[in-house]
Design an enzyme around this catalytic site. Structure first.
Site, PDB file in Angstrom:
ATOM      1  CG  HIS A 271       2.518  -6.220  -1.553  1.00 42.04           C
ATOM      2  ND1 HIS A 271       2.884  -7.074  -0.548  1.00 42.04           N
ATOM      3  CD2 HIS A 271       2.592  -4.975  -1.005  1.00 42.04           C
ATOM      4  CE1 HIS A 271       3.165  -6.393   0.548  1.00 42.04           C
ATOM      5  NE2 HIS A 271       3.016  -5.114   0.300  1.00 42.04           N
TER       6      HIS A 271
ATOM      7  CG  HIS B 199      -0.638  -6.884   0.382  1.00 42.74           C
ATOM      8  ND1 HIS B 199      -0.087  -7.467   1.504  1.00 42.74           N
ATOM      9  CD2 HIS B 199      -0.768  -5.570   0.677  1.00 42.74           C
ATOM     10  CE1 HIS B 199       0.125  -6.545   2.422  1.00 42.74           C
ATOM     11  NE2 HIS B 199      -0.296  -5.384   1.947  1.00 42.74           N
TER      12      HIS B 199
ATOM     13  CD  GLU C 166       2.220  -4.974   4.385  1.00 43.63           C
ATOM     14  OE1 GLU C 166       2.814  -4.620   3.365  1.00 43.63           O
ATOM     15  OE2 GLU C 166       1.099  -4.531   4.712  1.00 43.63           O
TER      16      GLU C 166
ATOM     17  CG  ASP D 273      -0.048  -2.424  -1.505  1.00 46.23           C
ATOM     18  OD1 ASP D 273      -0.718  -2.664  -0.482  1.00 46.23           O
ATOM     19  OD2 ASP D 273       1.002  -1.758  -1.480  1.00 46.23           O
TER      20      ASP D 273
ATOM     21  CG  HIS E 169       5.659  -2.650   6.609  1.00 43.20           C
ATOM     22  ND1 HIS E 169       5.508  -1.295   6.837  1.00 43.20           N
ATOM     23  CD2 HIS E 169       4.923  -2.933   5.504  1.00 43.20           C
ATOM     24  CE1 HIS E 169       4.699  -0.790   5.919  1.00 43.20           C
ATOM     25  NE2 HIS E 169       4.323  -1.762   5.097  1.00 43.20           N
TER      26      HIS E 169
ATOM     27  CG  ASP F  34      -2.649  -2.721   3.120  1.00 42.79           C
ATOM     28  OD1 ASP F  34      -2.394  -3.313   4.171  1.00 42.79           O
ATOM     29  OD2 ASP F  34      -1.800  -2.532   2.227  1.00 42.79           O
TER      30      ASP F  34
ATOM     31  CG  HIS G 170       7.341  -4.560   2.682  1.00 44.24           C
ATOM     32  ND1 HIS G 170       7.509  -3.191   2.634  1.00 44.24           N
ATOM     33  CD2 HIS G 170       6.018  -4.786   2.453  1.00 44.24           C
ATOM     34  CE1 HIS G 170       6.344  -2.625   2.396  1.00 44.24           C
ATOM     35  NE2 HIS G 170       5.420  -3.573   2.271  1.00 44.24           N
TER      36      HIS G 170
END
Length: 406
Positions: free
Chosen positions: A220, A26, A131, A328, A158, A28, A199
């Site tokens: 993650h 993961h 996500e 992450d 999420h 972003d 999540h």
């Protein structure tokens, strides 16, 4: 706080990563590029050092020994319906633009074979992960369209619930998966899209493990027994991974790995909101606010050793074949000492070497487990596609209609 790694172990780690690079679950970067420069890749040319703005660029990925990256095509869960779908498409477009812009460095990967091929020709395999189930707007047809565009995992929620699944950080509503949520999991299995359980609430995790016929991923998430944060994985869920074949990828986010960081982060998040900013914002303006708060209120600092504590426990509970790494990066304001950016993976591997992890076990952690996971999902999908049709269930259906029966 500085983290001092054993230089001998770091050199061993770099040699190991040259043979068994990191498959990270993961990152972003696409959202950071959207927030900072509205996808203007000339303004954030990741072929050169972008450490003033980002955790991630190509030189630091190379320095970190990354061989494959799941790029998150995240959009905030306060987007819904067509707005969420459109934003997800823009995120996918960003990843494809990066791959096209840097063809000598990146290669789009849709299968485990593609990942291996990218490594063979010296490029970083680029996979896509959506996500949050809000990205499909309660539509299985949209789920299938995302798969066709290259998305190879979807995190079921999420930070907020979706109508068919509970998030770890929202009030329970479905108490796991609804009937439609179970159908989402089955359709993901049929497609070959990994079911990502980061999540989601523990009840959603347990329901998904019950329903899924393919290995699942935690892209993650770390250990709840080591740090009691709702974003982490309870031991009873980790214990079920071997039977499923799934992989839990430990994350580096300090508030998820360091117990002392939980209360501090809550106060820092409140400060961000007081300034009209999202706690997830990583723009320069947001970083200035975060920096000022940290200067006035020194934060507890996680280190590479903190993350290693989680991996030690996760290995003990789930087994070496069922763990991985999901940093992450560019999705968090703060990172552990020694793991400040994507160049830091050798420090984590050096820490684990120092704790007696074998090179064979570390090869599973960094590369082999993730490749087996991808192949497992592909194998299940081949079997299911031979016997099952695409689901046409709608969320308004309490039970599948006769036409949707297989």
């Amino acid at each position: 706080m500085a983290y001092v790694a054993d230089p001998v172990m770091v050199e061993r780690a770099r040699a190991l990563l040259a043979e068994h690079p990191v498959v990270d679950g993961h990152n972003d970067l696409p959202w950071a590029l959207r927030e900072q420069v509205r996808y203007d890749l000339d303004r954030r040319d990741v072929a050169v050092d972008q450490s003033a703005f980002l955790h991630t660029d190509l030189p630091r990925l190379r320095a970190g020994g990354v061989g494959a990256q799941f790029w998150s095509v995240y959009v905030p869960s306060d987007l819904a319906g067509d707005a969420a779908v459109s934003a997800t498409l823009e995120q996918i477009d960003c990843v494809r633009a990066l791959v096209e812009r840097y063809p000598d460095q990146l290669r789009l990967a849709l299968t485990a074979e593609d990942v291996e091929a990218a490594r063979a020709d010296g490029r970083i395999a680029s996979l896509l992960g959506a996500e949050g189930g809000h990205s499909i707007a309660c539509s299985l047809a949209t789920l299938r369209a995302l798969y066709e565009l290259g998305v190879r995992y979807m995190t079921l929620t999420h930070n907020d619930n979706v109508p068919w699944a509970d998030s770890a950080t929202d009030e329970p509503a479905a108490h796991g998966l609804t009937t439609f949520g179970e159908e989402v999991v089955r359709e993901m299995n049929r497609l070959g899209m990994l079911v990502d359980l980061s999540h989601v609430s523990p009840d959603t995790m347990r329901d998904a493990l019950r329903v899924s016929r393919a290995p699942v991923i935690f892209s993650h998430s770390s250990s709840r027994a080591v740090c009691d944060h709702p974003r982490n994985i309870p031991d009873d869920v980790l214990e079920r991974l071997p039977a499923n074949g799934g992989v839990a990828m430990a994350t580096f986010v300090p508030k998820f790995v360091l117990p002392e960081a939980i209360a501090w982060t809550r106060a820092a998040d409140q400060n961000m909101r007081a300034h009209g900013l999202s706690p997830l914002d990583t723009t320069p303006e947001a970083m200035k606010v975060q920096g000022a708060y940290e200067a006035a209120h020194p934060r507890p600092v996680a280190t590479a050793a903190t993350v290693a504590d989680h991996l030690d426990h996760m290995r003990e509970v789930a087994g070496i074949d069922h763990i991985g790494i999901g940093g992450d990066y560019d999705g968090t304001a703060f990172t552990p000492a020694g793991l400040e950016d994507v160049s830091g993976y050798p420090h984590l591997i050096a820490e684990l070497l120092g704790r007696g992890w074998s090179e064979a076990d570390l090869a599973k952690l960094t590369w082999q487990n993730a490749l087996r996971l991808l192949r497992g999902a592909e194998d299940v999908a081949r079997g299911l596609r031979a016997t099952e049709r695409p689901s046409i269930m709608r969320i308004t259906d309490t039970e599948p209609s006769p036409e949707a029966s297989r």
